[in-house]
Design an enzyme around this catalytic site. Structure first.
Site, PDB file in Angstrom:
ATOM      1  N   ARG A 239       0.861  -1.186   0.000  1.00 26.93           N
ATOM      2  CA  ARG A 239       0.000   0.000   0.000  1.00 26.93           C
ATOM      3  C   ARG A 239       0.892   1.228   0.000  1.00 26.93           C
ATOM      4  O   ARG A 239       1.903   1.270   0.714  1.00 26.93           O
ATOM      5  CB  ARG A 239      -0.904   0.036   1.242  1.00 26.93           C
ATOM      6  N   GLU A 268      -3.623   6.981  -4.504  1.00 22.54           N
ATOM      7  CA  GLU A 268      -4.229   6.171  -5.543  1.00 22.54           C
ATOM      8  C   GLU A 268      -5.704   6.516  -5.739  1.00 22.54           C
ATOM      9  O   GLU A 268      -6.401   6.694  -4.745  1.00 22.54           O
ATOM     10  CB  GLU A 268      -4.110   4.715  -5.084  1.00 22.54           C
ATOM     11  N   HIS A 286      -1.541  -0.930 -10.006  1.00 24.69           N
ATOM     12  CA  HIS A 286      -2.074  -1.810  -8.960  1.00 24.69           C
ATOM     13  C   HIS A 286      -2.624  -3.116  -9.543  1.00 24.69           C
ATOM     14  O   HIS A 286      -3.836  -3.392  -9.483  1.00 24.69           O
ATOM     15  CB  HIS A 286      -3.147  -1.087  -8.129  1.00 24.69           C
TER      16      HIS A 286
HETATM   17  C1  GLV Z   1      -4.573  -5.794  -3.401  1.00 23.80           C
HETATM   18  O1  GLV Z   1      -3.902  -4.816  -3.212  1.00 23.80           O
HETATM   19  C2  GLV Z   1      -5.215  -6.495  -2.346  1.00 23.80           C
HETATM   20  O2  GLV Z   1      -5.183  -6.040  -1.196  1.00 23.80           O
HETATM   21  O3  GLV Z   1      -5.817  -7.546  -2.629  1.00 23.80           O
END
Ligand code: GLV
Ligand code: GLV
Length: 320
Positions: A239, A268, A286
């Site tokens: 993250r 984001e 992502h």
């Molecule tokens: C992706 O970032 C997730 O948390 O699945």
């Protein structure tokens, strides 16, 4: 009896939806092109017993308190920092995530970023596309070899271990920072647990695999980033908020480190435009878990969690 309603905030692979329909639930899916707005979510899910959410849906007190029928929030992600889990718990609502099923995919992508940063793949692609390739040259795009490098894994959970196993296969030495020792990862990869400062100081490649919460927000701050080796590579597929992104950008601008690979960002989906100007940055949208295999399994798992809870059974992968 009326059918219990399951509201899904976005289209997800059909496999899970089909399971829910087969079990006799009334499934409603938001099909808008953009993210569903809070007001619409509240309106459409107010009579829902289950909510299937994306990591980009902020499920806060305000939303939860407007959904009186809700028994379960089934997040289509392993991370669940988008949900006010504490408040859900107070309301007796179960929150589930999708661990395990996306571990290998996310670890694969992490290795892709490590390799791409080490070997300057993006610069190579760019050069060829721009028709600037003039032939083999002794000093063209020199990168770094992985063999014998030290890889520092921040967060030796499922994904961290899967990355360690892959890095080990490339001849890397593994160190890690984690709340708890991971004996199985130590055994398989020879990894050694160290302090965060030591990890930052001694790693050639740093890879982040911790969840975002109040303890990990900004964990990798300016002071920690400063400890990095000259020529280090840092990868974030966890993250964005766990790292001081602005400071890292300054370090990349001044070539204080070799490169950075990002799959996640502080704001984001907004990406700091400075990041995109840098040759030593690889920025992805992502896509850590974005394989057909992982996304199908995630779809199945979110559905199975809903089915379990609405049938009065224990969820498979609760977080609270
Ligand atoms: C992706 O970032 C997730 O948390 O699945
Ligand atoms: C997340 O799945 C982790 O434990 O790394």
């Amino acid at each position: 009896m009326d059918k219990k309603k399951v509201f899904i905030t976005s289209q997800i692979p059909e496999i899970g939806i089909n399971l829910l329909v087969k079990k006799g639930f009334q499934v409603e899916i938001f099909s808008g092109k953009n993210q569903i707005k809070a007001i619409e979510l509240i309106k459409r899910a107010k009579d829902a017993s289950a909510l299937i959410t994306l990591l980009s849906n902020k499920i806060d007190k305000e939303i939860i308190s407007h959904l009186p029928q809700l028994k379960i929030i089934s997040n289509y992600a392993v991370g669940f920092n988008n949900i006010d889990v504490e408040y859900a718990k107070q309301k007796g609502i179960i929150v589930t995530n999708t661990p395990d099923v996306l571990t290998e995919s996310t670890a694969d992508l992490t290795l892709a970023l490590i390799l791409a940063c080490s070997r300057r793949i993006n610069e190579g692609i760019d050069l060829v596309r721009k028709k600037k390739f003039k032939g083999w040259a002794p000093k063209l795009l020199l990168g770094k070899e992985l063999t014998n490098k030290t890889v520092g894994i921040i967060g030796m959970g499922r994904i961290g271990s899967a990355v360690a196993i892959r890095a080990k296969a490339f001849g890397c030495k593994i160190i890690y920072y984690s709340n708890n020792r991971n004996l199985s990862a130590e055994k398989i990869t020879g990894a050694k647990k160290v302090s965060l400062s030591k990890l930052m100081k001694n790693s050639d490649i740093i890879s982040i695999h911790i969840p975002l919460n109040s303890k990990t927000k900004d964990l990798i701050n300016k002071e920690k980033l400063e400890l990095m080796k000259k020529d280090a590579i840092i990868i974030n597929t966890a993250r964005g908020e766990v790292i001081d992104e602005n400071y890292l950008i300054e370090m990349l601008k001044s070539k204080r480190i070799f490169a950075a690979g990002f799959d996640v960002y502080q704001n984001e989906p907004k990406i700091n435009p400075e990041l995109l100007k840098l040759d030593n940055v690889i920025a992805l949208p992502h896509i850590g878990s974005a394989t057909e295999e992982a996304r199908n399994r995630m779809s199945e798992l979110v559905a199975k969690n809903v089915i379990a809870v609405l049938s009065g059974r224990k969820p498979l992968t609760p977080v609270n």
